[in-house]
Design a protein around this motif. Structure first.
Motif, PDB file in Angstrom:
ATOM      1  N   CYS A  53       0.833  -1.201   0.000  1.00 58.35           N
ATOM      2  CA  CYS A  53       0.000   0.000   0.000  1.00 58.35           C
ATOM      3  C   CYS A  53       0.868   1.251   0.000  1.00 58.35           C
ATOM      4  CB  CYS A  53      -0.874   0.002   1.258  1.00 58.35           C
ATOM      5  SG  CYS A  53      -2.621  -0.096   0.887  1.00 58.35           S
ATOM      6  N   ARG A  72      -8.945   3.807  -1.365  1.00 61.88           N
ATOM      7  CA  ARG A  72      -9.817   3.431  -0.254  1.00 61.88           C
ATOM      8  C   ARG A  72     -10.975   2.637  -0.825  1.00 61.88           C
ATOM      9  NH1 ARG A  72     -10.747   8.996   3.232  1.00 61.88           N
ATOM     10  NH2 ARG A  72      -8.562   9.615   3.343  1.00 61.88           N
ATOM     11  N   GLN A  98     -17.463  -1.236   0.742  1.00 53.76           N
ATOM     12  CA  GLN A  98     -17.401  -1.343   2.208  1.00 53.76           C
ATOM     13  C   GLN A  98     -18.594  -2.126   2.760  1.00 53.76           C
ATOM     14  OE1 GLN A  98     -16.127   2.104   4.642  1.00 53.76           O
ATOM     15  NE2 GLN A  98     -18.025   1.832   5.771  1.00 53.76           N
ATOM     16  N   VAL A 111     -10.667   9.345  10.480  1.00 54.87           N
ATOM     17  CA  VAL A 111     -10.139   8.139   9.839  1.00 54.87           C
ATOM     18  C   VAL A 111     -11.054   6.957  10.159  1.00 54.87           C
ATOM     19  CG1 VAL A 111      -8.202   6.524   9.695  1.00 54.87           C
ATOM     20  CG2 VAL A 111      -7.771   8.979   9.944  1.00 54.87           C
ATOM     21  N   ARG A 134     -11.957   3.155  10.606  1.00 57.33           N
ATOM     22  CA  ARG A 134     -11.212   1.974  11.031  1.00 57.33           C
ATOM     23  C   ARG A 134     -12.190   0.817  11.250  1.00 57.33           C
ATOM     24  NH1 ARG A 134      -6.718   5.073  14.320  1.00 57.33           N
ATOM     25  NH2 ARG A 134      -7.306   7.143  13.659  1.00 57.33           N
ATOM     26  N   TRP A 151      -6.748  -0.392  10.140  1.00 55.20           N
ATOM     27  CA  TRP A 151      -6.957   0.626   9.121  1.00 55.20           C
ATOM     28  C   TRP A 151      -5.630   0.794   8.405  1.00 55.20           C
ATOM     29  CZ3 TRP A 151      -5.326   1.907  13.911  1.00 55.20           C
ATOM     30  CH2 TRP A 151      -4.401   2.934  14.056  1.00 55.20           C
ATOM     31  N   THR A 152      -5.655   1.558   7.320  1.00 53.46           N
ATOM     32  CA  THR A 152      -4.410   1.718   6.554  1.00 53.46           C
ATOM     33  C   THR A 152      -3.903   3.153   6.705  1.00 53.46           C
ATOM     34  OG1 THR A 152      -5.074  -0.014   5.022  1.00 53.46           O
ATOM     35  CG2 THR A 152      -3.390   1.538   4.255  1.00 53.46           C
ATOM     36  N   ILE A 192      -3.209   5.613   3.698  1.00 58.67           N
ATOM     37  CA  ILE A 192      -4.311   6.265   2.982  1.00 58.67           C
ATOM     38  C   ILE A 192      -5.311   6.914   3.947  1.00 58.67           C
ATOM     39  CG2 ILE A 192      -4.116   4.682   1.007  1.00 58.67           C
ATOM     40  CD1 ILE A 192      -6.630   3.233   2.009  1.00 58.67           C
ATOM     41  N   GLY A 222      -7.439   5.633   5.981  1.00 64.33           N
ATOM     42  CA  GLY A 222      -8.777   5.043   5.909  1.00 64.33           C
ATOM     43  C   GLY A 222      -8.707   3.557   5.664  1.00 64.33           C
ATOM     44  N   LEU A 223      -9.750   3.035   5.056  1.00 64.33           N
ATOM     45  CA  LEU A 223      -9.871   1.584   4.884  1.00 64.33           C
ATOM     46  C   LEU A 223      -9.528   1.130   3.467  1.00 64.33           C
ATOM     47  CD1 LEU A 223     -13.143   0.986   6.916  1.00 64.33           C
ATOM     48  CD2 LEU A 223     -10.806   0.338   7.560  1.00 64.33           C
ATOM     49  N   HIS A 224      -8.632   0.177   3.389  1.00 60.62           N
ATOM     50  CA  HIS A 224      -8.243  -0.480   2.144  1.00 60.62           C
ATOM     51  C   HIS A 224      -8.797  -1.906   2.203  1.00 60.62           C
ATOM     52  CE1 HIS A 224      -5.478  -2.549  -0.663  1.00 60.62           C
ATOM     53  NE2 HIS A 224      -5.359  -1.370  -1.246  1.00 60.62           N
ATOM     54  N   ASP A 257      -7.530  -4.186   4.885  1.00 61.81           N
ATOM     55  CA  ASP A 257      -8.041  -4.174   6.261  1.00 61.81           C
ATOM     56  C   ASP A 257      -9.167  -5.180   6.457  1.00 61.81           C
ATOM     57  OD1 ASP A 257      -6.321  -2.022   7.182  1.00 61.81           O
ATOM     58  OD2 ASP A 257      -7.436  -0.811   5.750  1.00 61.81           O
TER      59      ASP A 257
END
Lengths: 128, 128
Positions: free
Chosen positions: A15, A21, A27, A45, A47, A92-93, A96, A98-100, A103
């Motif tokens: 990453c 994201r 999601q 952010v 998570r 979380w990442t 970035i 946020g969420l990839h 995660d």
């Protein structure tokens, strides 16, 4: 690949700050594949977080250790809060903010580790 | 017993709700024996907290594991927050809603574990 079955066997991809994201649609779909996990927002952010209950501290500690081991394999590291009878895992990442997809993959793997630790404990209990 | 030398070799005593909190005078003396630890207050409960930095995640994880092991030996359990490059350990005594001498003993033992993990890593590094 079917997310419900396959997420936990996926590997994390490397990453960087331009990695995507997950979208809102992705999601929602990915969340349904990792029961027990919730999206929490801290300081803007998103998570993924789940609290894992344990009957004994040594189980909680064994879980923390195994989550750490799978994290190191994928070079993707969560925040793990280990208490007497529960462990809270947050993914979380950072790169970035946020969420990839990574995660969700790691959350699925974490859920499997939980099942294994609890099953292992039952097995140990039986043999006594 | 000299606190600076002896705290870490003391054992925890069994605690109940009538066990004594440390007095302000004792607290100041005991704190001086556990460098790096601070008293933090959360929800009216005094706790001992220290952040331990690590160069690598596997070190942080090894530390978390060993702190958990000494906790289980004494049947006194901290809250441990394990992150990629640091571990935050918090000790207090739930039964009395504050700090018992046990918490200073465990903090001293935790400091020794940290030194051992870091020293072990140096040793491993040398042998490569």
């Amino acid at each position: 690949m079917n997310d419900a079955d396959g997420l936990q066997v996926e590997r994390c991809v490397a990453c960087h700050k331009d990695s995507p994201r997950v979208t809102a649609v992705e999601q929602a779909k990915l969340l349904s594949a990792i029961p027990g996990w919730a999206v929490v927002r801290e300081g803007d952010v998103a998570r993924l977080r789940r609290v894992f209950p344990f009957g004994a501290y040594r189980q909680a500690l064994a879980f923390t250790q195994r989550v750490g081991e799978i994290a190191d394999v994928e070079d993707h590291h969560p925040v793990v809060l280990t208490e007497a009878r529960r462990v809270t895992v947050t993914w979380w990442t950072h790169a970035i903010g946020g969420l990839h997809r990574n995660d969700f993959i790691m959350s699925a793997k974490t859920g499997t580790v939980f099942e294994e630790v609890v099953a292992g404990e039952r097995e140990t209990g039986k043999s006594r």
